[in-house]
Structure formats: structure tokens, C-alpha cells
Design an enzyme around this catalytic site. Structure first.
Site, PDB file in Angstrom:
ATOM      1  N   HIS A   1       1.851   4.898  -1.612  1.00 40.45           N
ATOM      2  CA  HIS A   1       1.640   6.111  -2.406  1.00 40.45           C
ATOM      3  C   HIS A   1       3.040   6.613  -2.768  1.00 40.45           C
ATOM      4  CE1 HIS A   1      -2.682   6.966  -1.142  1.00 40.45           C
ATOM      5  NE2 HIS A   1      -2.304   6.019  -0.273  1.00 40.45           N
TER       6      HIS A   1
ATOM      7  N   HIS B   1      -6.787  13.787   2.318  1.00 41.83           N
ATOM      8  CA  HIS B   1      -7.912  13.717   1.382  1.00 41.83           C
ATOM      9  C   HIS B   1      -8.430  15.095   0.975  1.00 41.83           C
ATOM     10  CE1 HIS B   1      -8.116   9.406   1.136  1.00 41.83           C
ATOM     11  NE2 HIS B   1      -7.849   9.382   2.431  1.00 41.83           N
TER      12      HIS B   1
ATOM     13  N   HIS C   1     -10.474   3.574  -5.869  1.00 40.74           N
ATOM     14  CA  HIS C   1     -10.420   4.481  -4.723  1.00 40.74           C
ATOM     15  C   HIS C   1     -11.636   5.395  -4.738  1.00 40.74           C
ATOM     16  CE1 HIS C   1      -9.081   7.450  -1.830  1.00 40.74           C
ATOM     17  NE2 HIS C   1      -8.042   6.687  -1.533  1.00 40.74           N
TER      18      HIS C   1
ATOM     19  N   HIS D   1       0.860  -1.196   0.000  1.00 39.94           N
ATOM     20  CA  HIS D   1       0.000   0.000   0.000  1.00 39.94           C
ATOM     21  C   HIS D   1       0.891   1.239   0.000  1.00 39.94           C
ATOM     22  CE1 HIS D   1      -4.063   1.801   1.416  1.00 39.94           C
ATOM     23  NE2 HIS D   1      -3.344   2.738   0.823  1.00 39.94           N
TER      24      HIS D   1
ATOM     25  N   HIS E   1     -10.338   0.821  -2.052  1.00 38.62           N
ATOM     26  CA  HIS E   1     -10.653   1.732  -0.947  1.00 38.62           C
ATOM     27  C   HIS E   1     -12.101   2.117  -1.188  1.00 38.62           C
ATOM     28  CE1 HIS E   1      -9.619   5.732   1.293  1.00 38.62           C
ATOM     29  NE2 HIS E   1     -10.923   5.710   1.069  1.00 38.62           N
TER      30      HIS E   1
ATOM     31  N   ASP F   1       0.577   2.613   3.728  1.00 46.60           N
ATOM     32  CA  ASP F   1      -0.165   3.807   3.295  1.00 46.60           C
ATOM     33  C   ASP F   1       0.758   5.025   3.349  1.00 46.60           C
ATOM     34  OD1 ASP F   1      -2.297   5.226   2.312  1.00 46.60           O
ATOM     35  OD2 ASP F   1      -3.674   4.685   3.909  1.00 46.60           O
TER      36      ASP F   1
ATOM     37  N   LYS G   1      -6.241  -0.106  -8.966  1.00 51.09           N
ATOM     38  CA  LYS G   1      -6.702   0.408  -7.677  1.00 51.09           C
ATOM     39  C   LYS G   1      -8.018   1.157  -7.843  1.00 51.09           C
ATOM     40  CE  LYS G   1      -6.997   1.932  -3.490  1.00 51.09           C
ATOM     41  NZ  LYS G   1      -6.101   2.966  -2.951  1.00 51.09           N
TER      42      LYS G   1
ATOM     43  N   HIS H   1      -6.956  -1.136   4.213  1.00 48.87           N
ATOM     44  CA  HIS H   1      -7.389  -0.658   5.539  1.00 48.87           C
ATOM     45  C   HIS H   1      -8.840  -1.061   5.821  1.00 48.87           C
ATOM     46  CE1 HIS H   1      -8.522   2.548   2.805  1.00 48.87           C
ATOM     47  NE2 HIS H   1      -7.287   3.027   2.772  1.00 48.87           N
TER      48      HIS H   1
END
EC number: 3.5.1.5
Length: 566
Positions: free
Chosen positions: A135, A319, A218, A133, A245, A359, A216, A271
């Protein structure tokens, strides 16, 4: 001749029946098997065994190992054993008894003039961590992860773009090409995930053919049932994994809607507790589905008195939320729940949550995957006691369960377990050596593809390697063409068949993902429990098979401040 058990351990490391404490935790492992022949142990040094005509024989390079790790205590999902480990051509060649077969009995690993030696006496050897995971916000993450014992990073991104700050996505063929080219510069196995949020197959197929090893989904890009269904259909066709996600706001459906959209197809839920994102308040239910491969990210590991406060600030930044907008604040608060975070601790201990990842820089710490895994194990032992599967006076099964969460299980999930994820013959020699007192916190030596890529190292101008300042430094396998020979870039079979490595001029070794779509939770080692999860929508209390899951937050953790004074 006989020597005391203490003297033997001091000289050759612990043997069968001896117990070793992991760092400053309350976790104790016991040696299950020793591959040596007592009296025939090999050890390097002045006056020691590995000398010409003694433990070192006369065989040519082709018949001996390139590197030998002597008398190491291996912790892996398959066992806790003492052995010599031989490495040949960048891969694990043998686990057994090293020496000179001309004069020593029971030798399974021949030592010769072509053999380098790493002393493993009194040390713990593990497989390099697999963090799925990531980024890819900044390249400096990679060195940070490597120095913590992680040797494989899977995720997406393009740098500190707003999209990457929030989602693990490398979108489209152009960005995929640039990131694959950039990955040639790092002593790390790397694989990239493309953007899965689209309702027609074409944009997904072109990303897989460009090199994506997975897709992915999201919520920030719109994880609708249509996007989920389309993404999984393409993944099934091209044998790549899907990570998801889910929809915190429940805009396009509830957790039941998302589970139905899976249509029993394999998917990796990120998560899965929900603080990192997902259907509020009950995404945690997903861990009871046989096709769902559930993982955690490390900020909620383990549940402490500071977990809740820290998460609200993290979420607002990651976010792109505005604290002056009431709806944004409500969105953040809906994701952070004491009750589900506490349940996550216990579900890890029961083997219902199967993996743990970082993450990185997006509500997670890239250098703390391994440390937080073992902190969770320690907290659970203190609060729940020994597991039923543990032996008398040891935590061997618990150790195997927890190490599998960041090694073999993420490798299985993403179709790379044929190359990495465990200490087994034939696999890439990505190995990490630890002093027991620093286990899980600060590794001593990190090998990539059989060569030393990073290490604790003292003053380079000193007369010996150990004078202060001692800190982590890249070693020779992190430089030049050696880097390309000792690390892998993972791509899809479709990209390999399309000649992507050649067209982009990639120099690192190429690994191809496979078997992603047939994995079920039952395949995740020591972590395959399928509970029936209930979440009270008012109190957020979690029950597994009717049993309430609650544990108190920790006030103090091991593997923490005493290790980071310098």
C-alpha cells in the site's frame, strides 16, 4: 601447503562442508559447492591478491567486470554455494572464479583496472527481496523497505488516502501517471496495480494502458463474481497479473463461488489465511487450487502469543471500522482465528503457501518481510524438526524453500522474473550482503543495478567508515541520475507500446512484465504443494489431506529484541 579449515574460513570464508548459522535461529546451512581453485583465491587489500600483475590483469574495461564481490556465500533457490560474483553494466555477468587469466587457472571472471571490489569473505549474498503487497501510503516506506533488503515493491496507492489505507490500488490513468512520475525519485524497482473492481472491461483496459502491471480486486471495493470474471478476462488479454482480497462477509458468495469465478485462470491470492481479509473462515482452501498463487502477509508470521490481540486493533484502523458498531466488531472478529493462523505456519513449511509479503502500513510492516520469513522457518524447525528433503545436519532445503517465498516466486507471479528475483547471470544486479550473525535482520550493503544504494555507515566525519553512530544511510546510487540508471519502473506491454514512459517523461529504466497469465502453482519454486484443505466451520480447525494442522504459538522469537536495542 595446507592450512586448517578454521584458518581458511577466517581468511576466505566457509567452503564445502562448512556450516553457517543464520542469525540467532536454529537454522544451519552447509556450503554445497565452492567455485574457487584452492590456492588461487582472490582477495583485496594490502599485501593481498588483487594487485596489478597478480590477481588483476591488463584487460580493457570492456573485457572485465565493473564490480566484483569476492568469496561470497550465496543463498538462493537454486543452491547454497561459495563464489565470486561479477557485475557488468548493472547486471549479473558471472558467478564463478575471479582473477587474472594471464597467470591464474580456471578464471571465469576477469579483473582489471576498471574493476571495483566488494569483499564478500565471511558474508552471505542474497537477491534483493520482492514485496508484492504494498500500500503506497507514504514515500518513507520505500527507504524502510530498502534498508531491510527489499529492492522491488509492487502494489498500489496514491498516498494516505482512505482508499489506499485499505487497498493496494492506484485507480485510473491520472493517478497512475502521478505515481509513475513519483517513482522516478526512489532507488527501488516499482510497479503499480490498478483497481480491478468493475464489471465492464473499459475502465480496466485504460488502467493497463496507462501503466498498471496488474489489477487488484479488493472486497472494500466490491469483489463480486462479476468483477472477478471481468478482471481476469482483461488480464488474460493484456498479460498482467490479478491480485485478490476476497469477500470476508460472504455477501456475494462463499469461497466456492469465488473459486468458480476464477474459471481456472491464474490469480494471486493475498493473505490466503484470511486474517488480512478473505472469505471467513475458509479462504485458506484456495491454496489447494493449481491456478491460485497463494501468499501471506507478515503480521501473522509466525504465530505467536501476541498475534491475535494485535490484529483486532490493526483491522479496525485499516478498514475504517467503528468499534462502537456491533457489526463492525463482528466483521473484525470473524477474520482473526487462532486455528487458521497456526495452520498457515505449517502450510508455509510444507510449501503450500508460496510467497510472503508485507501489506505495508495496512496490516503489515514493510521492513519486516525478510525477518518474519526466517522467523517462521525457525519456528517450524523447532516445532516440526528437519524437512525430509534436508541433508544430514543442515537446513539447506528449508532455506531454499523460504528464500524463494520473497524472491523468485513473487517475481515469477508478477511477470518480472526475467529481470529480478534471483542471483542468476543476466539479471539485474539487485543484491544484498549480510553478516551471518545479522542475516535476515540487518543487511550490511544493498546494491541496486550493480551500484551501492544503501549501507550501514558510521560517522561521516570520522577518520574511518566504522565509528559510531552506525546506521543505515542512502549511498550514491540513491542520488541524481545514478538512481535512474540503477532502478526499474515496471509497466505493462500495452503501456510500453503506447509510449507511456516518453509521454510522462520517465527517467528510470523500464521493465515490461510478461508471462503473467501462464503461471501455475507448479511453477512456484519449492512451494508448489496442492493440499486438499478442509476447515471446520464451528471450530475453525484446518486439515490438509486429512491431517490436522495445529502448532502452538511461540513465546519467544529469534531475530527480535536483541537486534533492536539501538
Amino acid at each position: 601447503m595446507k592450512i586448517s579449515r578454521q584458518a581458511y574460513a577466517d581468511m576466505f570464508g566457509p567452503t564445502v562442508g562448512d556450516k553457517v548459522r543464520l542469525a540467532d535461529t536454529e537454522l544451519w546451512i552447509e556450503v554445497e559447492k565452492d567455485f574457487t581453485t584452492y590456492g588461487e583465491e582472490v582477495k583485496f587489500g594490502g599485501g593481498k591478491v588483487i594487485r596489478d600483475g597478480m590477481g588483476q590483469g591488463q584487460l580493457l574495461a570492456a573485457e572485465v567486470v565493473d564490480t566484483l564481490i569476492t568469496n561470497a556465500l550465496i543463498i538462493d533457490h537454486w543452491g547454497i554455494v561459495k563464489a565470486d560474483v561479477g557485475i557488468k553494466n548493472g547486471r549479473i555477468a558471472a558467478i564463478g572464479k575471479a582473477g587474472n587469466p594471464d597467470i591464474q587457472p580456471d578464471v571465469t571472471i576477469a579483473v582489471g583496472a576498471a574493476t571495483e571490489v566488494i569483499a564478500g569473505e565471511g558474508m552471505i549474498l542474497t537477491a534483493g527481496g520482492v514485496d508484492t503487497h504494498i500500500h503506497f501510503i507514504c514515500p518513507q516506506q520505500i527507504e524502510e523497505a530498502l534498508m531491510s533488503g527489499v529492492t522491488t515493491m509492487i502494489g498500489g496507492g496514491t498516498g494516505p488516502a482512505t482508499g489506499t489505507n485499505a487497498t493496494t490500488v492506484t485507480p485510473g490513468p491520472w493517478h497512475m501517471a502521478r505515481m509513475l512520475q513519483a517513482s522516478d525519485s526512489f532507488p527501488m524497482n516499482i510497479g503499480f496495480t490498478g483497481k480491478g473492481n468493475v464489471s465492464l472491461p473499459g475502465p480496466l483496459i485504460e488502467q493497463v494502458k496507462a501503466g498498471a502491471i496488474g489489477l487488484k480486486l479488493h472486497e472494500d471495493w466490491g469483489t463480486t463474481p462479476a468483477a472477478i470474471d471481468n478482471c481476469l478476462s482483461v488480464a488474460d488479454e493484456y498479460d498482467v497479473q490479478v491480485a485478490i482480497h476476497t469477500d470476508t462477509l460472504n455477501e456475494s458468495g462463499f469461497v466456492e463461488t469465488t473459486l468458480a469465478a476464477f474459471k481456472n485462470r491464474t490469480i494471486h491470492t493475498y493473505h490466503t489465511e484470511g486474517a488480512g481479509g478473505g472469505h471467513a473462515p475458509d479462504i485458506i482452501k484456495a491454496c489447494g487450487s493449481p491456478n491460485v498463487l497463494p501468499s501471506s502477509t507478515n503480521p501473522t508470521r509466525p504465530f505467536t502469543r501476541n498475534t491475535i490481540d494485535e490484529h483486532l486493533d490493526m483491522l479496525m484502523v485499516c478498514h475504517h471500522l467503528d468499534p462502537s458498531i456491533a457489526e463492525d466488531v463482528a466483521f473484525a472478529e470473524s477474520r482473526i482465528r487462532r486455528e487458521t493462523i497456526a495452520a498457515e505456519d505449517i502450510l508455509h513449511d510444507l510449501g503450500a503457501f508460496s510467497m510472503l509479503s508485507s501489506d505495508s502500513q495496512a496490516m503489515g510492516r514493510v521492513g519486516e518481510v525478510i525477518m518474519r520469513t526466517w522467523q517462521t522457518a525457525d519456528k517450524m524447525k523447532k516445532q516440526r524438526g528437519p524437512l525430509p528433503q534436508d541433508g544430514p545436519g543442515n537446513d539447506n532445503f528449508r532455506a531454499k524453500r523460504y528464500i524463494a517465498k520473497y524472491t523468485i516466486n513473487p517475481a515469477i507471479t508478477h511477470g518480472i522474473s526475467h529481470e529480478v528475483g534471483s542471483i542468476e547471470v543476466g539479471k539485474w544486479a539487485d543484491l544484498v550482503l549480510w553478516r551471518p550473525a545479522f542475516f535476515g535482520v540487518k543487511p550490511t550493503l544493498i546494491l541496486k543495478g550493480g551500484a551501492i544504494a544503501a549501507s550501514l555507515m558510521g560517522d561521516a566525519n570520522a577518520s574511518i567508515p566504522t565509528p559510531q553512530p552506525v546506521h543505515y544511510r542512502p549511498m550514491f546510487a540513491s542520488f541524481g541520475s545514478s538512481l535512474h540508471a540503477t532502478s526499474l519502473t515496471f509497466i505493462s506491454q500495452a503501456a510500453f507500446d503506447a509510449g507511456v514512459p516518453e509521454s510522462l517523461g520517465l527517467k528510470k529504466q523500464i521493465g515490461v512484465v510478461k508471462g503473467c497469465r501462464t503461471v501455475q502453482k507448479k511453477d512456484l519454486i519449492h512451494n508448489d504443494y496442492l493440499p486438499d484443505i478442509e476447515v471446520d466451520p464451528q471450530t475453525y480447525q484446518v486439515k490438509a489431506d486429512g491431517v490436522l494442522l495445529w502448532c502452538e504459538p511461540a513465546d519467544v522469537l529469534p531475530m527480535a529484541q536483541r537486534y533492536f536495542l539501538f
